[in-house]
Design a protein around this motif. Structure first.
Motif, PDB file in Angstrom:
ATOM      1  N   THR A  34       0.800  -1.228   0.000  1.00 36.33           N
ATOM      2  CA  THR A  34       0.000   0.000   0.000  1.00 36.33           C
ATOM      3  C   THR A  34       0.835   1.281   0.000  1.00 36.33           C
ATOM      4  OG1 THR A  34      -0.128  -0.250   2.410  1.00 36.33           O
ATOM      5  CG2 THR A  34      -1.943  -1.134   1.133  1.00 36.33           C
ATOM      6  N   LYS A  35       2.151   1.135  -0.079  1.00 33.67           N
ATOM      7  CA  LYS A  35       3.022   2.330  -0.068  1.00 33.67           C
ATOM      8  C   LYS A  35       2.612   3.312  -1.160  1.00 33.67           C
ATOM      9  CE  LYS A  35       6.541   0.585  -3.216  1.00 33.67           C
ATOM     10  NZ  LYS A  35       7.609  -0.402  -3.368  1.00 33.67           N
ATOM     11  N   THR A  36       2.611   4.562  -0.814  1.00 29.20           N
ATOM     12  CA  THR A  36       2.236   5.706  -1.670  1.00 29.20           C
ATOM     13  C   THR A  36       0.728   5.824  -1.949  1.00 29.20           C
ATOM     14  OG1 THR A  36       2.419   4.788  -3.923  1.00 29.20           O
ATOM     15  CG2 THR A  36       4.471   5.587  -2.900  1.00 29.20           C
ATOM     16  N   GLY A 202       7.821 -12.138  -5.561  1.00 26.91           N
ATOM     17  CA  GLY A 202       6.787 -11.914  -6.557  1.00 26.91           C
ATOM     18  C   GLY A 202       6.085 -10.598  -6.317  1.00 26.91           C
ATOM     19  N   MET A 203       6.169  -9.707  -7.312  1.00 29.61           N
ATOM     20  CA  MET A 203       5.521  -8.401  -7.264  1.00 29.61           C
ATOM     21  C   MET A 203       4.596  -8.294  -8.480  1.00 29.61           C
ATOM     22  SD  MET A 203       9.000  -6.409  -5.922  1.00 29.61           S
ATOM     23  CE  MET A 203       8.711  -4.963  -6.870  1.00 29.61           C
ATOM     24  N   SER A 204       4.080  -7.090  -8.732  1.00 30.38           N
ATOM     25  CA  SER A 204       3.068  -6.952  -9.794  1.00 30.38           C
ATOM     26  C   SER A 204       3.489  -7.555 -11.135  1.00 30.38           C
ATOM     27  CB  SER A 204       2.728  -5.474 -10.005  1.00 30.38           C
ATOM     28  OG  SER A 204       2.053  -4.980  -8.869  1.00 30.38           O
ATOM     29  N   HIS A 205       4.750  -7.368 -11.502  1.00 28.01           N
ATOM     30  CA  HIS A 205       5.136  -7.776 -12.855  1.00 28.01           C
ATOM     31  C   HIS A 205       5.631  -9.226 -12.927  1.00 28.01           C
ATOM     32  CE1 HIS A 205       9.011  -6.897 -11.120  1.00 28.01           C
ATOM     33  NE2 HIS A 205       9.623  -7.358 -12.191  1.00 28.01           N
ATOM     34  N   LEU A 218       3.154 -13.304  -1.754  1.00 28.20           N
ATOM     35  CA  LEU A 218       3.269 -12.371  -2.875  1.00 28.20           C
ATOM     36  C   LEU A 218       3.060 -10.949  -2.365  1.00 28.20           C
ATOM     37  CD1 LEU A 218       0.979 -14.399  -5.319  1.00 28.20           C
ATOM     38  CD2 LEU A 218       3.480 -14.470  -5.202  1.00 28.20           C
ATOM     39  N   ARG A 219       3.866 -10.016  -2.853  1.00 24.75           N
ATOM     40  CA  ARG A 219       3.755  -8.612  -2.434  1.00 24.75           C
ATOM     41  C   ARG A 219       3.369  -7.785  -3.660  1.00 24.75           C
ATOM     42  NH1 ARG A 219       9.086 -10.125  -1.487  1.00 24.75           N
ATOM     43  NH2 ARG A 219       9.560  -8.556  -3.043  1.00 24.75           N
ATOM     44  N   ILE A 220       2.103  -7.434  -3.734  1.00 32.03           N
ATOM     45  CA  ILE A 220       1.601  -6.818  -4.966  1.00 32.03           C
ATOM     46  C   ILE A 220       1.024  -5.438  -4.698  1.00 32.03           C
ATOM     47  CG2 ILE A 220      -0.005  -7.099  -6.895  1.00 32.03           C
ATOM     48  CD1 ILE A 220       0.307 -10.082  -6.647  1.00 32.03           C
ATOM     49  N   GLY A 221       1.554  -4.440  -5.394  1.00 29.21           N
ATOM     50  CA  GLY A 221       1.088  -3.067  -5.228  1.00 29.21           C
ATOM     51  C   GLY A 221       0.370  -2.532  -6.441  1.00 29.21           C
ATOM     52  N   SER A 222       1.137  -2.143  -7.456  1.00 28.05           N
ATOM     53  CA  SER A 222       0.535  -1.414  -8.570  1.00 28.05           C
ATOM     54  C   SER A 222      -0.499  -2.220  -9.361  1.00 28.05           C
ATOM     55  CB  SER A 222       1.630  -0.869  -9.497  1.00 28.05           C
ATOM     56  OG  SER A 222       2.534  -1.890  -9.840  1.00 28.05           O
ATOM     57  N   ALA A 223      -0.387  -3.529  -9.397  1.00 27.97           N
ATOM     58  CA  ALA A 223      -1.406  -4.319 -10.108  1.00 27.97           C
ATOM     59  C   ALA A 223      -2.755  -4.259  -9.386  1.00 27.97           C
ATOM     60  CB  ALA A 223      -0.950  -5.776 -10.285  1.00 27.97           C
ATOM     61  N   ASN A 227      -0.975   2.658 -11.179  1.00 29.96           N
ATOM     62  CA  ASN A 227       0.384   3.191 -11.163  1.00 29.96           C
ATOM     63  C   ASN A 227       0.598   4.163 -10.017  1.00 29.96           C
ATOM     64  OD1 ASN A 227       1.386   1.685 -13.249  1.00 29.96           O
ATOM     65  ND2 ASN A 227       0.752   3.191 -14.818  1.00 29.96           N
ATOM     66  N   ARG A 228       1.803   4.095  -9.472  1.00 32.81           N
ATOM     67  CA  ARG A 228       2.160   4.879  -8.320  1.00 32.81           C
ATOM     68  C   ARG A 228       2.675   6.229  -8.767  1.00 32.81           C
ATOM     69  NH1 ARG A 228       5.183   0.746  -6.760  1.00 32.81           N
ATOM     70  NH2 ARG A 228       3.690  -0.340  -5.461  1.00 32.81           N
ATOM     71  N   SER A 229       2.265   7.300  -8.076  1.00 31.95           N
ATOM     72  CA  SER A 229       2.894   8.593  -8.383  1.00 31.95           C
ATOM     73  C   SER A 229       3.687   9.019  -7.161  1.00 31.95           C
ATOM     74  CB  SER A 229       1.855   9.637  -8.764  1.00 31.95           C
ATOM     75  OG  SER A 229       0.998   9.895  -7.697  1.00 31.95           O
TER      76      SER A 229
HETATM   77  C1  LIG Z   1       6.882  -1.636  -3.794  1.00 26.55           C
HETATM   78  C2  LIG Z   1       7.238  -2.976  -3.379  1.00 26.55           C
HETATM   79  C3  LIG Z   1       6.490  -4.097  -3.810  1.00 26.55           C
HETATM   80  C4  LIG Z   1       5.298  -3.993  -4.741  1.00 26.55           C
HETATM   81  O1  LIG Z   1       5.681  -3.537  -5.983  1.00 26.55           O
HETATM   82  P1  LIG Z   1       4.641  -3.503  -7.221  1.00 26.55           P
HETATM   83  O2  LIG Z   1       5.512  -3.553  -8.408  1.00 26.55           O
HETATM   84  O3  LIG Z   1       3.891  -2.232  -7.095  1.00 26.55           O
HETATM   85  O4  LIG Z   1       3.769  -4.678  -7.094  1.00 26.55           O
HETATM   86  C5  LIG Z   1       6.878  -5.337  -3.359  1.00 26.55           C
HETATM   87  N1  LIG Z   1       7.932  -5.499  -2.537  1.00 26.55           N
HETATM   88  C6  LIG Z   1       8.678  -4.467  -2.112  1.00 26.55           C
HETATM   89  C7  LIG Z   1       9.818  -4.723  -1.198  1.00 26.55           C
HETATM   90  C8  LIG Z   1       8.358  -3.176  -2.509  1.00 26.55           C
HETATM   91  O5  LIG Z   1       9.094  -2.155  -2.069  1.00 26.55           O
END
Ligand SMILES: *Cc1c(COP(=O)(O)O)cnc(C)c1O
Length: 234
Positions: A34-36, A202-205, A218-223, A227-229
């Motif tokens: 949830t950062k940003t 594992g992140m969004s991409h 799994l750590r998923i943000g932008s998906a 997109n993060r600003s």
């Molecule tokens: C920002 C971040 C993510 C998520 O990244 P996305 O590409 O937005 O999914 C996962 N792990 C770490 C450590 C991050 O800093």
């Protein structure tokens, strides 16, 4: 596209991938990073069934977490830890700190925990791509550092974490495979205070590749959130 819709799409992709490998979705933890993103976006994700959230900056987490009203299971800290922010982080009661990237940081955390008679579950961060811009232990130094960190009685090592390359996701596949191999080796070693439960990668991409290579966190943000600003509202 709405947050709830994004989560639904991600879940169905995860389920399809798990089905191929005969794993169950109960063994996977999906962390919404949830950062940003603002608190109202976090609330939308929680209302759509997200149970775990992740932040990478103590200051931002300290501001946002008290404002969240929808219940959830756990807050994960996934960013680099600075020793002057340790107490502030501990006050947020993270369920898991993913980013222990040196014996030094582990020792600082151990001392901060000891002062208040607390304990913490941690993951050891591996710099699997060995990029200079990234934190983490190298594959070569991981086992000896983990043996050292395992002696800190306030810490329980629950697994490993890595960040894949931001390139095409396939580039990270061999790194993820190597992480899984190290994870299994450490499990076999049966070190006191070390339980290899979680493999956080594992992140969004690249989450589907990470999942295929054995990730269970799994750590998923932008998906999820779009997109993060950076520098914008958060
Ligand atoms: C920002 C971040 C993510 C998520 O990244 P996305 O590409 O937005 O999914 C996962 N792990 C770490 C450590 C991050 O800093």
């Amino acid at each position: 596209m709405s947050i709830a819709k994004n989560i639904e799409i991600i879940r169905s992709k995860i389920d399809a991938q798990l089905e191929k490998s005969g794993r169950s979705h109960e063994e996977i933890t999906l962390i919404a990073v949830t950062k940003t993103y603002p608190v109202d976006a976090i609330e939308s994700a929680l209302k759509a069934g997200i149970k775990h959230i992740g932040e990478n900056k103590v200051q931002e987490a300290t501001r946002k977490i008290p404002l969240i009203s929808t219940p959830y299971d756990g807050f994960h800290f996934i960013g680099h830890l600075q020793s002057n922010k340790l107490n502030a982080l501990l006050n947020l009661k993270p369920c898991l700190i993913h980013s222990i990237d040196s014996v030094y940081v582990a020792q600082k955390l151990h001392l901060a925990l000891g002062r208040s008679n607390r304990f913490s579950d941690i993951l050891i961060q591996i710099n699997s791509s060995e990029e200079e811009s990234k934190n983490g232990l190298t594959f070569d130094t991981a086992v000896s550092a983990i043996l050292d960190i395992s002696r800190y009685s306030t810490l329980c090592i629950r697994g490993l974490m890595t960040i894949g390359k931001l390139d095409a996701p396939e580039v990270s596949r061999p790194l993820f495979a190597k992480m899984k191999q190290l994870f299994e080796e450490l499990k076999q070693m049966d070190i006191p205070n070390v339980k290899m439960d979680y493999l956080s990668m594992g992140m969004s991409h690249d989450y589907l590749i990470a999942l295929e290579e054995g990730s269970n966190m799994l750590r998923i943000g932008s998906a999820i959130f779009g997109n993060r600003s950076y520098g914008g509202r958060s």
